[in-house]
Design a protein around this motif. Structure first.
Motif, mmCIF file in Angstrom:
data_model
loop_
_atom_site.group_PDB
_atom_site.id
_atom_site.type_symbol
_atom_site.label_atom_id
_atom_site.label_comp_id
_atom_site.label_asym_id
_atom_site.label_seq_id
_atom_site.Cartn_x
_atom_site.Cartn_y
_atom_site.Cartn_z
ATOM 1 N N CYS A 14 4.143 -1.142 1.833
ATOM 2 C CA CYS A 14 5.057 -1.486 2.257
ATOM 3 C C CYS A 14 6.151 -0.904 2.560
ATOM 4 C CB CYS A 14 5.024 -1.454 0.206
ATOM 5 S SG CYS A 14 6.969 -1.983 -0.153
ATOM 6 N N THR A 71 -0.549 -5.552 -5.118
ATOM 7 C CA THR A 71 0.928 -5.616 -4.621
ATOM 8 C C THR A 71 1.179 -4.814 -3.341
ATOM 9 O OG1 THR A 71 1.209 -3.482 -5.880
ATOM 10 C CG2 THR A 71 1.904 -5.127 -7.618
ATOM 11 N N TYR A 121 -4.672 -2.731 -5.479
ATOM 12 C CA TYR A 121 -3.785 -3.237 -6.076
ATOM 13 C C TYR A 121 -3.107 -4.255 -6.126
ATOM 14 C CZ TYR A 121 -3.216 1.707 -5.125
ATOM 15 O OH TYR A 121 -2.878 3.544 -5.205
ATOM 16 N N THR A 155 1.934 -1.852 -2.275
ATOM 17 C CA THR A 155 2.333 -0.787 -3.041
ATOM 18 C C THR A 155 2.644 0.153 -1.580
ATOM 19 O OG1 THR A 155 0.370 -1.696 -3.844
ATOM 20 C CG2 THR A 155 1.244 1.318 -3.878
ATOM 21 N N TYR A 181 6.479 -7.062 -4.168
ATOM 22 C CA TYR A 181 6.367 -5.230 -4.255
ATOM 23 C C TYR A 181 6.558 -4.655 -5.302
ATOM 24 C CZ TYR A 181 9.018 -6.797 0.615
ATOM 25 O OH TYR A 181 8.576 -6.728 1.704
ATOM 26 N N LEU A 182 6.269 -3.406 -5.173
ATOM 27 C CA LEU A 182 5.597 -2.496 -6.220
ATOM 28 C C LEU A 182 6.154 -1.196 -6.016
ATOM 29 C CD1 LEU A 182 4.349 -1.662 -9.249
ATOM 30 C CD2 LEU A 182 2.205 -0.577 -7.918
ATOM 31 N N GLU A 221 5.167 0.921 -12.060
ATOM 32 C CA GLU A 221 4.396 1.818 -10.614
ATOM 33 C C GLU A 221 3.614 2.631 -11.228
ATOM 34 O OE1 GLU A 221 4.024 4.745 -7.948
ATOM 35 O OE2 GLU A 221 5.351 4.621 -9.903
ATOM 36 N N LEU A 230 1.497 -10.069 -6.012
ATOM 37 C CA LEU A 230 2.090 -9.864 -7.191
ATOM 38 C C LEU A 230 3.975 -9.042 -6.622
ATOM 39 C CD1 LEU A 230 0.348 -9.143 -9.788
ATOM 40 C CD2 LEU A 230 0.920 -11.189 -9.509
ATOM 41 N N SER A 287 10.050 -9.571 -5.542
ATOM 42 C CA SER A 287 10.147 -8.397 -6.324
ATOM 43 C C SER A 287 11.001 -7.940 -7.680
ATOM 44 C CB SER A 287 11.357 -7.048 -5.048
ATOM 45 O OG SER A 287 11.222 -5.762 -6.092
ATOM 46 N N VAL A 314 -1.241 -7.611 -14.467
ATOM 47 C CA VAL A 314 -1.860 -6.831 -13.304
ATOM 48 C C VAL A 314 -2.739 -6.360 -13.284
ATOM 49 C CG1 VAL A 314 -0.425 -5.070 -11.803
ATOM 50 C CG2 VAL A 314 0.817 -5.855 -12.896
#
Length: 245
Positions: free
Chosen positions: A46, A163, A161, A165, A194-195, A221, A192, A214, A146
């Motif tokens: 990310c 996401t 994950y 991450t 951004y985390l 998190e 899903l 987001s 999640v």
């Protein structure tokens, strides 16, 4: 599994992942590269990319990134240890996360903005995009499931994950993992968005801007880190129970 964002490629492309697969096939099965499948995953990417903002910009493309990753893989291959007696196990658990929604006032403003400026066309700038995202997000469920996964291959753990991450999240899971090596894989089992860790929201980076990409609650998190740590601990407990006395 490599910790960087996509390098950038044509619209229909496997980006640097495809370059890695082809170069591994050509190096490891030159006699029949079409029969070799080299698979790599997107890790905690990310907040990582191939640009060093502290130095003058240097051009790069997905071919260069793929070749770099391939060279690292090929350099590591001679040290691989093979085994047919490793413990295999997996855990999968979902947590329910709240979605960050606009206030009634913000939503009403966004609806009026979209109706007056966009009508049926797509957004043309950031302001229009996030006004539209506010409206679209309000029409979606107020929570998200999640799915979080932990896999065991001997003394190696793989965590997944759903996401994009942050590296800080992957490092936090690694720091608490009871396994010798813990491999992070993002965008696993779902998509899903951004985390961001909780401390990122006050910094205002675009990965925290409320949108469908987001939208998870600021506490998500830390709950992800706690849940994956629990799953990894359970894998170790299962291994100890399965060992002969």
């Amino acid at each position: 599994s490599f910790c960087t964002h996509y390098a950038g490629a044509p619209a229909l492309s496997s980006d640097y992942f495809g370059v890695v697969a082809k170069e591994l096939a050509n190096s490891l099965r030159p006699d029949a590269p079409d029969q070799f499948v080299g698979i790599m995953a997107n890790a905690t990417s990310c907040d990582a990319n191939c640009i060093d903002f502290s130095r003058p910009a240097k051009p790069f493309d997905y071919h260069q990134v793929g070749s770099y990753v391939t060279s690292r893989i090929l350099a590591a291959l001679p040290s691989i240890e093979y085994s047919q007696t490793l413990n295999l196990n997996s855990k999968l658990e979902s947590i329910n996360a709240k979605v960050r929604q606009a206030s009634d006032e913000e939503l009403n403003q966004a609806i009026k903005y979209v109706d007056s400026k966009l009508a049926d066309r797509l957004p043309a700038n950031i302001e229009e995009n996030y006004a539209r995202e506010t409206v679209l997000l309000s029409k979606m469920p107020s929570t998200r499931d999640v799915p979080l996964q932990a896999l065991q291959i001997g003394n190696l753990a793989i965590v997944g994950y759903p996401t994009e991450t942050y590296n800080a999240t992957g490092l936090a899971v690694r720091a608490q993992s009871p396994f010798h090596v813990t491999l992070n894989i993002g965008l696993a089992n779902d998509l899903l968005g951004y985390l961001p860790p909780a401390d990122q929201f006050s910094l205002g980076g675009y990965t925290t801007w409320r949108a469908r990409t987001s939208c998870l609650d600021e506490s998500t998190e830390s709950r992800v880190v706690d849940t994956l740590t629990k799953l990894l601990t359970e894998l170790v407990s299962d291994s100890l129970r399965s060992e002969p006395v």
